[in-house]
Motif scaffolding. Structure first.
Motif, PDB file in Angstrom:
ATOM      1  N   TRP A 121       0.818  -1.205   0.000  1.00 31.66           N
ATOM      2  CA  TRP A 121       0.000   0.000   0.000  1.00 31.66           C
ATOM      3  C   TRP A 121       0.856   1.261   0.000  1.00 31.66           C
ATOM      4  N   GLU A 122       0.305   2.326  -0.587  1.00 33.68           N
ATOM      5  CA  GLU A 122       1.023   3.588  -0.692  1.00 33.68           C
ATOM      6  C   GLU A 122       0.042   4.750  -0.724  1.00 33.68           C
ATOM      7  N   PHE A 123       0.620   5.943  -0.679  1.00 30.79           N
ATOM      8  CA  PHE A 123      -0.116   7.160  -0.972  1.00 30.79           C
ATOM      9  C   PHE A 123       0.097   7.413  -2.459  1.00 30.79           C
ATOM     10  N   PRO A 124      -0.970   7.493  -3.261  1.00 30.71           N
ATOM     11  CA  PRO A 124      -0.823   7.591  -4.711  1.00 30.71           C
ATOM     12  C   PRO A 124      -0.152   8.883  -5.153  1.00 30.71           C
ATOM     13  N   GLY A 125       0.408   8.852  -6.354  1.00 27.93           N
ATOM     14  CA  GLY A 125       1.076  10.015  -6.924  1.00 27.93           C
ATOM     15  C   GLY A 125       1.953   9.589  -8.078  1.00 27.93           C
ATOM     16  N   GLY A 126       2.990  10.377  -8.361  1.00 34.76           N
ATOM     17  CA  GLY A 126       3.870  10.034  -9.471  1.00 34.76           C
ATOM     18  C   GLY A 126       4.940  11.085  -9.671  1.00 34.76           C
ATOM     19  N   LYS A 127       5.639  10.962 -10.784  1.00 34.29           N
ATOM     20  CA  LYS A 127       6.783  11.831 -11.081  1.00 34.29           C
ATOM     21  C   LYS A 127       6.342  13.221 -11.525  1.00 34.29           C
ATOM     22  N   ALA A 128       7.064  14.232 -11.031  1.00 35.48           N
ATOM     23  CA  ALA A 128       6.858  15.605 -11.496  1.00 35.48           C
ATOM     24  C   ALA A 128       7.490  15.733 -12.875  1.00 35.48           C
ATOM     25  N   GLU A 129       6.780  16.385 -13.779  1.00 33.17           N
ATOM     26  CA  GLU A 129       7.303  16.647 -15.120  1.00 33.17           C
ATOM     27  C   GLU A 129       8.168  17.896 -15.080  1.00 33.17           C
ATOM     28  N   PRO A 130       9.106  18.039 -16.023  1.00 34.51           N
ATOM     29  CA  PRO A 130       9.938  19.248 -16.066  1.00 34.51           C
ATOM     30  C   PRO A 130       9.066  20.507 -16.120  1.00 34.51           C
ATOM     31  N   GLY A 131       9.413  21.490 -15.266  1.00 37.79           N
ATOM     32  CA  GLY A 131       8.677  22.745 -15.227  1.00 37.79           C
ATOM     33  C   GLY A 131       7.443  22.732 -14.338  1.00 37.79           C
ATOM     34  N   GLU A 132       7.089  21.576 -13.790  1.00 36.75           N
ATOM     35  CA  GLU A 132       5.913  21.442 -12.934  1.00 36.75           C
ATOM     36  C   GLU A 132       6.328  21.611 -11.482  1.00 36.75           C
ATOM     37  N   THR A 133       5.516  22.316 -10.683  1.00 39.64           N
ATOM     38  CA  THR A 133       5.759  22.365  -9.249  1.00 39.64           C
ATOM     39  C   THR A 133       5.311  21.041  -8.640  1.00 39.64           C
ATOM     40  N   GLU A 134       5.728  20.793  -7.411  1.00 37.78           N
ATOM     41  CA  GLU A 134       5.296  19.562  -6.738  1.00 37.78           C
ATOM     42  C   GLU A 134       3.778  19.518  -6.594  1.00 37.78           C
ATOM     43  N   THR A 135       3.178  20.653  -6.249  1.00 32.38           N
ATOM     44  CA  THR A 135       1.723  20.657  -6.057  1.00 32.38           C
ATOM     45  C   THR A 135       1.004  20.432  -7.382  1.00 32.38           C
ATOM     46  N   GLN A 136       1.494  21.027  -8.458  1.00 35.47           N
ATOM     47  CA  GLN A 136       0.879  20.794  -9.775  1.00 35.47           C
ATOM     48  C   GLN A 136       0.998  19.324 -10.163  1.00 35.47           C
ATOM     49  N   ALA A 137       2.172  18.745  -9.935  1.00 31.48           N
ATOM     50  CA  ALA A 137       2.399  17.340 -10.273  1.00 31.48           C
ATOM     51  C   ALA A 137       1.455  16.434  -9.486  1.00 31.48           C
ATOM     52  N   LEU A 138       1.325  16.699  -8.189  1.00 29.24           N
ATOM     53  CA  LEU A 138       0.465  15.865  -7.361  1.00 29.24           C
ATOM     54  C   LEU A 138      -0.978  15.954  -7.830  1.00 29.24           C
ATOM     55  N   GLU A 139      -1.459  17.146  -8.058  1.00 31.34           N
ATOM     56  CA  GLU A 139      -2.859  17.321  -8.484  1.00 31.34           C
ATOM     57  C   GLU A 139      -3.104  16.648  -9.836  1.00 31.34           C
ATOM     58  N   ARG A 140      -2.157  16.739 -10.774  1.00 32.48           N
ATOM     59  CA  ARG A 140      -2.290  16.075 -12.072  1.00 32.48           C
ATOM     60  C   ARG A 140      -2.280  14.561 -11.904  1.00 32.48           C
ATOM     61  N   GLU A 141      -1.327  14.050 -11.130  1.00 38.29           N
ATOM     62  CA  GLU A 141      -1.209  12.599 -10.941  1.00 38.29           C
ATOM     63  C   GLU A 141      -2.463  12.002 -10.285  1.00 38.29           C
ATOM     64  N   LEU A 142      -3.031  12.698  -9.308  1.00 36.84           N
ATOM     65  CA  LEU A 142      -4.232  12.176  -8.637  1.00 36.84           C
ATOM     66  C   LEU A 142      -5.421  12.148  -9.584  1.00 36.84           C
ATOM     67  N   LEU A 143      -5.500  13.106 -10.483  1.00 39.78           N
ATOM     68  CA  LEU A 143      -6.559  13.096 -11.500  1.00 39.78           C
ATOM     69  C   LEU A 143      -6.356  11.905 -12.442  1.00 39.78           C
ATOM     70  N   GLU A 144      -5.111  11.684 -12.885  1.00 35.13           N
ATOM     71  CA  GLU A 144      -4.827  10.582 -13.804  1.00 35.13           C
ATOM     72  C   GLU A 144      -4.998   9.216 -13.147  1.00 35.13           C
ATOM     73  N   GLU A 145      -4.506   9.049 -11.921  1.00 34.87           N
ATOM     74  CA  GLU A 145      -4.511   7.738 -11.270  1.00 34.87           C
ATOM     75  C   GLU A 145      -5.839   7.381 -10.615  1.00 34.87           C
ATOM     76  N   LEU A 146      -6.557   8.403 -10.109  1.00 33.55           N
ATOM     77  CA  LEU A 146      -7.767   8.125  -9.318  1.00 33.55           C
ATOM     78  C   LEU A 146      -9.029   8.787  -9.852  1.00 33.55           C
ATOM     79  N   GLY A 147      -8.888   9.688 -10.829  1.00 36.21           N
ATOM     80  CA  GLY A 147     -10.043  10.376 -11.384  1.00 36.21           C
ATOM     81  C   GLY A 147     -10.643  11.414 -10.455  1.00 36.21           C
ATOM     82  N   ILE A 148      -9.828  11.978  -9.561  1.00 35.22           N
ATOM     83  CA  ILE A 148     -10.332  12.967  -8.601  1.00 35.22           C
ATOM     84  C   ILE A 148      -9.588  14.292  -8.757  1.00 35.22           C
ATOM     85  N   ARG A 149     -10.219  15.333  -8.281  1.00 37.59           N
ATOM     86  CA  ARG A 149      -9.547  16.623  -8.136  1.00 37.59           C
ATOM     87  C   ARG A 149      -9.209  16.767  -6.657  1.00 37.59           C
TER      88      ARG A 149
END
Length: 138
Positions: free
Chosen positions: A32-60
């Motif tokens: 088990w883990e806390f979901p997320g993923g890699k930050a893309e170049p030029g993305e802040t950590e918060t932007q990366a997290l919010e994007r990854e959670l939308l992609e992985e879980l379908g949530i905002r």
């Protein structure tokens, strides 16, 4: 070479946190883990997290606070964990996970966490225990 940042989100909603069970890769499947993923170049950590959670879980979700610590996941990848609030949507395991569970502060030890995610559980338990109860609809 600078490490690439991987962000994980401890999504907190109504006094509980979302845990996701990995389905891949094989060496971590079933843990088990806390979901997320890699930050893309030029993305802040918060932007990366919010994007990854939308992609992985379908949530905002909205990243709120970075938890203490940083972990080398593998050479070149450093994990940062964040507390995030659920803004909208119902989480579903869309990528890399096969099960999701909402856990209260007394249930955090019930799943087999990946080691780096386990490291923030004491801090997260205190945060969940201090959160005011959110009333449910009748």
């Amino acid at each position: 070479m600078e490490n690439r940042i991987v962000v994980g989100g401890a999504i907190v909603h109504q006094g509980r946190v979302l845990a996701a069970r990995r389905s891949a890769p094989a060496e971590v499947a079933g843990r088990w883990e806390f979901p997320g993923g890699k930050a893309e170049p030029g993305e802040t950590e918060t932007q990366a997290l919010e994007r990854e959670l939308l992609e992985e879980l379908g949530i905002r979700a909205r990243a709120v606070e970075r938890l203490p610590g940083a972990w080398l996941v593998r050479p070149g990848l450093e994990l940062h964990l964040w507390v995030a609030g659920l803004v909208s949507g119902d989480p579903r395991p869309l990528e890399d996970h096969d099960e999701l569970r909402w856990l209260g502060p007394d249930e955090l030890a019930e799943v087999d966490w990946l080691d780096h995610d386990r490291a923030v559980l004491p801090h997260l338990a205190r945060l969940l225990a201090a959160a005011p109860a959110v009333p449910t609809a009748p």
